[in-house]
Write a protein that holds these residues in place. Structure first.
Motif, PDB file in Angstrom:
ATOM      1  N   THR A 187       0.827  -1.162  -0.016  1.00 27.25           N
ATOM      2  CA  THR A 187      -0.117  -0.127   0.113  1.00 27.25           C
ATOM      3  C   THR A 187       0.751   1.270   0.131  1.00 27.25           C
ATOM      4  O   THR A 187       0.477   2.547  -0.621  1.00 27.25           O
ATOM      5  CB  THR A 187      -0.871  -0.087   1.162  1.00 27.25           C
ATOM      6  OG1 THR A 187      -1.744  -1.042   1.174  1.00 27.25           O
ATOM      7  CG2 THR A 187      -1.770   1.260   1.137  1.00 27.25           C
ATOM      8  N   LEU A 188       2.126   1.198   0.756  1.00 28.76           N
ATOM      9  CA  LEU A 188       3.063   2.255   0.543  1.00 28.76           C
ATOM     10  C   LEU A 188       3.375   2.661  -0.911  1.00 28.76           C
ATOM     11  O   LEU A 188       3.306   3.749  -1.150  1.00 28.76           O
ATOM     12  CB  LEU A 188       4.115   1.898   1.478  1.00 28.76           C
ATOM     13  CG  LEU A 188       5.228   2.856   1.581  1.00 28.76           C
ATOM     14  CD1 LEU A 188       4.905   4.188   2.263  1.00 28.76           C
ATOM     15  CD2 LEU A 188       6.506   2.494   2.515  1.00 28.76           C
ATOM     16  N   ALA A 189       3.701   1.560  -1.703  1.00 28.87           N
ATOM     17  CA  ALA A 189       4.395   1.824  -2.862  1.00 28.87           C
ATOM     18  C   ALA A 189       3.103   2.242  -3.828  1.00 28.87           C
ATOM     19  O   ALA A 189       3.339   3.145  -4.668  1.00 28.87           O
ATOM     20  CB  ALA A 189       4.551   0.495  -3.586  1.00 28.87           C
ATOM     21  N   PHE A 190       2.006   1.717  -3.547  1.00 27.62           N
ATOM     22  CA  PHE A 190       0.603   2.345  -4.251  1.00 27.62           C
ATOM     23  C   PHE A 190       0.377   3.911  -4.148  1.00 27.62           C
ATOM     24  O   PHE A 190       0.285   4.451  -4.864  1.00 27.62           O
ATOM     25  CB  PHE A 190      -0.541   1.541  -3.522  1.00 27.62           C
ATOM     26  CG  PHE A 190      -1.830   1.975  -4.261  1.00 27.62           C
ATOM     27  CD1 PHE A 190      -2.198   1.814  -5.277  1.00 27.62           C
ATOM     28  CD2 PHE A 190      -2.801   2.430  -3.379  1.00 27.62           C
ATOM     29  CE1 PHE A 190      -3.360   2.266  -6.010  1.00 27.62           C
ATOM     30  CE2 PHE A 190      -3.983   2.961  -3.848  1.00 27.62           C
ATOM     31  CZ  PHE A 190      -4.420   2.669  -5.059  1.00 27.62           C
ATOM     32  N   THR A 191       0.522   4.070  -2.538  1.00 26.70           N
ATOM     33  CA  THR A 191       0.105   5.387  -2.318  1.00 26.70           C
ATOM     34  C   THR A 191       1.388   6.422  -2.758  1.00 26.70           C
ATOM     35  O   THR A 191       1.187   7.712  -3.241  1.00 26.70           O
ATOM     36  CB  THR A 191       0.522   5.591  -0.804  1.00 26.70           C
ATOM     37  OG1 THR A 191      -0.552   4.920  -0.122  1.00 26.70           O
ATOM     38  CG2 THR A 191       0.004   7.105  -0.122  1.00 26.70           C
ATOM     39  N   VAL A 192       2.656   5.835  -2.697  1.00 27.58           N
ATOM     40  CA  VAL A 192       3.802   7.112  -3.356  1.00 27.58           C
ATOM     41  C   VAL A 192       3.535   7.051  -4.872  1.00 27.58           C
ATOM     42  O   VAL A 192       3.558   8.075  -5.390  1.00 27.58           O
ATOM     43  CB  VAL A 192       5.142   5.984  -3.160  1.00 27.58           C
ATOM     44  CG1 VAL A 192       6.285   6.892  -4.051  1.00 27.58           C
ATOM     45  CG2 VAL A 192       5.591   6.121  -1.706  1.00 27.58           C
TER      46      VAL A 192
END
Length: 313
Positions: A187-192
């Protein structure tokens, strides 16, 4: 009512028939000699009251049928029989209150495993939360709650603690300890990526929104977690699975994990920390309440089983 089917080695069949024929909660006894091929043996079938299932299964396991033969249970939706009605009447306790412990172990054991399906659902739920946070959509947050599969391992931890099945506790705890970080990292990668493309904006977190309850920790956070954990375990042990949907949309485990990631990426560390605290409170509260309900149900079932004789006589 439940339908019981056993595969029994021929030398143990007589004892199986004796156990079932003498038990007040069993009826519709059927013997098929030599019908089983693998493992070889006799097939013995019966319909049993849910209240009697735990006692009957324990007796069959004492005969070693779980190792030398087989024991299966199926739910009967409709049973039109005076004999079945009498078996339910004679069985100790009430069907709605009965817990089939081996069934509970099987269900929670299966749902506690760390696998691709579990990780996928947890990741999708966290990503849905991220979208719901930046769009201020409470409907999307509710959708993330329903998609999240975390109650299975939480229930498994409670069951393992009460029944002292430490292997189940370790497996379920590992699923949570690995699953949430993995889902949050994805989700972090998705948010970035969302921030880099301008879809996720820091301004989306500022001001008052319908989803601010996710990071706002208070006494109601623990109260809701306790109530949800109690209701969830009651639903799980009484086979009323429809109530689990209400449990899923009551606790903010997955939303808290997703919100923490979005807040961290957008440098809102106060909200990130609040979300992490919310996550921990929900996890602990659900397990604690579920374990208490399970202990009370176990105590009540033992008391009920001693109030009436189990065998015909």
């Amino acid at each position: 009512m439940l339908h019981l089917r056993t595969v029994s080695p021929p030398e143990k069949t007589e004892r199986v028939l004796e156990l079932l024929s003498e038990h007040r909660g069993a009826t519709h006894l059927v013997l098929l000699k030599g019908a089983a091929v693998q493992p070889a043996g006799d097939v013995v079938e019966a319909d049993i009251a849910r209240e009697s299932a735990d006692d009957i299964i324990d007796g069959l396991c004492e005969l070693g049928l779980d190792h030398t033969g087989g024991i299966t249970l199926e739910v009967i939706d409709t049973a039109l029989s005076d004999a079945a009605d009498q078996a339910e009447e004679d069985a100790p306790g009430e069907g709605a209150d009965a817990v089939v412990w081996q069934e509970l172990l099987g269900r929670t054991g299966e749902e506690s495993r760390l696998n691709v399906t579990f990780l996928s659902f947890l990741t999708f739920a966290c990503m849905l939360t991220a979208v719901g946070v930046v769009t201020g959509s409470s409907v999307t947050i509710v959708g993330a709650m329903v998609v999240g599969p975390e109650f299975g391992p939480l229930a498994a931890v409670a069951v393992g603690l009460v029944m002292r099945r430490w292997d189940l506790v370790r497996r379920a705890a590992a699923a949570l300890a690995i699953g949430f970080p993995v889902a949050m990292l994805i989700t972090l990668a998705f948010t970035v990526v969302g921030e880099a493309t301008g879809l996720f904006d820091r301004a989306a977190l500022l001001g008052d929104h319908d989803v601010d309850f996710i990071y706002q920790v208070g006494p109601y956070s623990l109260i809701v977690a306790l109530l949800a954990g109690a209701a969830g375990m009651l639903s799980l042990t009484s086979a009323k699975s429809a109530a689990l949907v209400g449990v899923f949309i009551s606790v903010t485990t997955v939303p808290a994990a997703g919100y923490a990631v979005v807040a961290a990426v957008l440098n809102e560390w106060g909200r990130c920390i609040g979300s992490v605290v919310q996550l921990v409170i929900n996890l602990v509260g659900v397990v604690a309440a579920a374990a208490v309900v399970l202990m009370l149900r176990r105590k009540g079932q033992r008391r009920a089983s001693t109030e009436r004789p189990l065998s015909r006589g």
